[in-house]
Enzyme design. Structure first.
Site, short mmCIF file in Angstrom:
data_model
loop_
_atom_site.label_atom_id
_atom_site.label_comp_id
_atom_site.label_asym_id
_atom_site.label_seq_id
_atom_site.Cartn_x
_atom_site.Cartn_y
_atom_site.Cartn_z
N ASP A 1 0.83 -1.20 0.00
CA ASP A 1 0.00 0.00 0.00
C ASP A 1 0.88 1.26 0.00
O ASP A 1 2.07 1.20 0.31
CB ASP A 1 -0.88 -0.03 1.26
CG ASP A 1 -2.19 0.70 1.10
OD1 ASP A 1 -2.30 1.52 0.17
OD2 ASP A 1 -3.10 0.46 1.91
N ASP B 1 -11.02 1.81 -2.66
CA ASP B 1 -11.50 1.45 -1.31
C ASP B 1 -13.02 1.43 -1.26
O ASP B 1 -13.60 1.10 -0.23
CB ASP B 1 -10.96 2.45 -0.27
CG ASP B 1 -9.53 2.12 0.12
OD1 ASP B 1 -9.07 1.02 -0.19
OD2 ASP B 1 -8.87 2.98 0.74
C1 GLA Z 1 -5.65 1.82 2.39
C2 GLA Z 1 -6.09 0.66 1.52
C3 GLA Z 1 -7.10 -0.18 2.26
C4 GLA Z 1 -6.52 -0.65 3.56
C5 GLA Z 1 -6.03 0.52 4.39
C6 GLA Z 1 -5.27 0.06 5.61
O1 GLA Z 1 -6.68 2.72 2.55
O2 GLA Z 1 -6.57 1.10 0.29
O3 GLA Z 1 -7.51 -1.28 1.47
O4 GLA Z 1 -5.47 -1.55 3.30
O5 GLA Z 1 -5.17 1.37 3.65
O6 GLA Z 1 -4.82 1.11 6.39
#
Ligand code: GLA
Length: 739
Positions: free
Chosen positions: A453, A523
């Protein structure tokens, strides 16, 4: 595929479905001549020649230059702009030589060397084509053949000249966090349209690909010219329409706040910019890009696993006991990979602390990560883990020990986004630290999947240990270092698959997809919103590379309620995952989920490797539909997913014509076994009531009986869509009948 006609001074690149022709004109300009349906290169000869309109527009042929260096009478977006040691900022690049090479796999490469008339600088323009693909991969290598530095103020990967069209329509995507890949169409009138990122990564606000047509192309027909850039940092695609009607698309690393000092003997290689021509509309464009990604970009050739991810179930409240309970249930519904998301390390109880401390939290995992991994493995699943190696919380041991490891300007405050800062990847110590901790993590544990990420943009772009006159190299150095880290980890751990994620879909591009097996597009896991996001994604990127999760019935995003079947169908159009709190699902829900996962596994090779057709015919009725066609064990196979947003006035839907089948083959359609009937769903799940059945609408398929029709009938007369109410969906499986 690649030829040079020395009499006419013409270069031609021919693929099965396209010709691309340019030549050296009387003024020595490398002039673009033709791109489109196949033609004989020699027939393009009359197009070659310098052109002028007036003394104010004295070099119109330079509007169609293959590589627009900045110097002399060039006023369009430059492909190359430099600053010499003596203050001169002008280039005169002339053709020096070329070579055509053929590799064992049939790939052909044309390299044209341009050399400045007075200064020791070369530009090597590289064009590559692969058998069976109507695509050209372009990049440029700038070589400093002298003994003094030269500063590259802009070095673009390619300029694509468009043919003369009645109108120019640009198709692209825009977006934001939780709303990525939203399709847009815009008329290109005279002037410039710029798509770009200045945020340090690819960015969800735009994505580095474009498509141009004359305004009339559809999913199934019409001529489309397109390109996709492989760069995961600041990029720029400039679409320019001149007063003389020349449209040129120039793209590469964004030159904003960017410079690269090229020392004596050094070479600068731009990222690859792939361009293509499709005569069969946007659908053909996407299928060309998908196949290219499957065959030549994506590292992992195997089918992607059905995964479970714990993020939306537990957020930061990760502990061994809950994760093991989730794993039991994930295995029960058929997941093949269990991924623990954020929260397993350091003091990561929320997003304000712990990032950077990649040590398993002993309170959350008193018996170490091994206990969970063993359980997951014992349940027959692979184990995956979330990391965000490029960032750090100021409240972390890492930052307390190395406050200078982040990008910053000493005199400025350090902007925090999601309470974090970005590590300076140009610093070799930081790079080794990341490779080392990742190698320890992957070496000491049985981990086969990494979700990588990156949750913030870059601000205060200063590199503490880098020369002051080279600070603007940061944007490029970060991305190059990131690629080197991924390449090293993939080399050390060939069995580990990687997912690219950046606060959702902010780092998805052909550069990242050389290293990442799959990508997290957003997300936003609302199954209805996802249809639009996934459609936008599919314009440029392949379904197999797109991770989709089934989450809760009430979407956290819009409070929309959708059935389990609808959520599954939406997520089954890419690489299926589940991200709900299975600990709270009833036995009935788990059983239905297991059935749907099993159905997905049966059609997975089609979704993850077949040809994708977006069926747009009933969009005006609120129907999204997507079909996949491929070859299975018993011949040609297809699967259709259709989604109705909202039924109105009790109306039924017209039939939907399928695409991509053989008209002369007979196909068997299964709707029943693959379409969980509404009354099988728990009452609490559905937003729909029972209404009157539309006569004949469900057809024979609904009771599991087989229905046989010709490809011609399926494509010309279509299939019934017994969709009703709000947010209804179905899946049909269509298989060739051989007897
Ligand atoms: C980002 C990612 C999510 C999750 C969060 C964790 O927002 O896109 O899928 O992994 O971080 O903090």
């Amino acid at each position: 595929m690649i030829q040079f006609d020395s009499d006419r001074r013409l270069f031609s690149i021919s693929t099965d479905g396209s010709s691309y022709v340019f030549g050296l004109n009387d003024k020595g300009v490398l002039q673009h001549l033709y791109w489109g349906d196949p033609v004989a290169a020699a027939d393009c000869a009359p197009l070659l020649g310098s052109r002028l309109h007036s003394s104010f527009d004295a070099a119109l042929d330079r509007e169609a230059e293959e590589f627009a260096y900045w110097g002399g009478l060039s006023y369009m977006e430059p492909c190359l702009k430099v600053r010499w040691y003596d203050g001169v900022r002008d280039l005169r690049m002339a053709y020096a030589s070329h070579r055509i090479e053929r590799a064992d796999d049939g790939k052909e490469t044309l390299t044209i060397v341009l050399r400045d008339e007075a200064y020791p600088l070369e530009a090597h323009l590289v064009y590559a084509v692969r058998p069976g693909h109507d695509l050209i991969e372009r990049h440029v290598e700038i070589v400093n053949a002298g003994d003094r530095d030269v500063v590259l103020e802009s070095a673009q990967s390619a300029a694509w000249s468009m043919p003369e069209l009645r109108d120019y329509r640009l198709t692209h995507v825009t977006g934001k966090w939780a709303g990525e890949f939203q399709l847009r169409g815009a008329a290109l009138t005279e002037g410039k349209k710029v798509l770009e990122s200045r945020r340090g990564f690819t960015d969800g606000h735009a994505n580095p690909w474009f498509a141009i047509d004359d305004g009339a192309a559809t999913e199934e027909a019409g001529r489309v010219w397109f390109g996709a850039l492989g760069w995961s940092g600041n990029w720029k695609i400039v679409l320019e329409n001149t007063a003389f009607g020349r449209v040129r698309v120039t793209g590469g690393i964004n030159d904003f706040d960017s410079e690269w000092t090229l020392g004596p003997g050094e070479r600068f290689e731009t990222p690859s910019f792939v361009g293509g021509y499709a005569a069969g509309g946007f659908g053909a464009m996407s299928r060309a890009l998908h196949r290219y990604q499957y065959e030549h970009v994506s590292p992992g050739k195997e089918l992607r696993k059905v995964l479970y991810n714990s993020w939306e179930a537990t957020y930061f409240d990760v502990n061994a006991k809950d994760q093991m309970a989730l794993a039991e249930r994930a295995a029960k519904v058929g997941a093949e990979l269990f991924v623990v998301d954020d929260g397993w390390f350091g003091q990561r109880h929320h997003d304000r602390a712990g990032l950077g401390d990649w040590i398993v939290n002993a309170d959350k995992f008193p018996n170490g990560l091994e206990e969970l991994i063993d359980r997951v493995r014992g349940l027959g699943m692979a184990f995956g883990i979330w990391v965000e190696p490029e960032a750090v919380n100021p409240d972390s041991e890492l930052y307390r020990s190395h406050p200078d490891w982040v990008y910053h300007f000493p005199t400025r405050p350090r902007t925090e986004l999601r309470n974090q800062l970005v590590l300076d990847l140009s610093n070799p110590a930081v790079k080794s630290y990341i490779v080392d901790f990742m190698s320890r993590l992957l070496g000491e544990h049985d981990i086969s999947f990494v979700k990588w990420d990156m949750n913030r943009t870059i601000t205060e772009p200063g590199m503490r240990d880098h020369p002051l006159n080279r600070q603007k190299e940061l944007w490029i150095r970060h991305v190059r270092s990131l690629y080197e880290i991924w390449a090293e980890l993939r080399r050390r751990f060939p069995g580990v698959a990687f997912e690219t994620c950046a606060g959702g879909g902010s780092r998805i591009d052909l550069g990242m997809l050389r290293y990442a097996d799959q990508a997290w597009p957003s997300d936003n896991t609302d199954a209805f919103d996802r249809l639009g996001i996934q459609e936008g994604f599919s314009y440029a990127y392949a379904p197999k590379l797109m991770t989709c999760w089934v989450t809760e019935a009430v979407s956290g995003m819009n409070k929309r309620i959708t059935s389990l079947k609808y959520r599954f169908h939406s997520a089954m159009t890419g690489t299926l995952g589940i991200g709900a709190n299975l600990n709270e699902w009833s036995e009935e829900q788990l059983a239905e989920a297991a059935r749907l996962v099993a159905q997905y596994k049966a059609i997975r090779p089609l979704v993850q490797g077949g040809r994708q057709y977006r069926l747009a015919a009933l969009k005006h009725k609120g129907v999204d539909a997507v079909q996949y066609v491929g070859v299975g064990e018993s011949g040609e196979e297809s699967v259709l997913f259709a989604f109705l947003h909202a039924q109105k006035l009790g109306d039924g839907l017209p039939r939907l014509c399928l695409l991509g089948l053989d008209p002369d083959k007979r196909y068997e359609i299964e709707g029943g076994a693959f379409d969980c009937a509404k009354n099988e769903e728990p009452e609490s799940e559905g937003a729909k009531g029972e209404g009157a059945e539309i006569e004949g609408a469900r057809g024979k398929g609904n009771d599991g009986a087989k229905d046989v029709r010709s490809g011609r009938a399926l494509m010309r007369i279509g299939v019934e869509l017994p969709l009703r109410g709000d947010f209804d969906s179905l899946m049909y499986r269509v298989r060739e009948l051989r007897s």
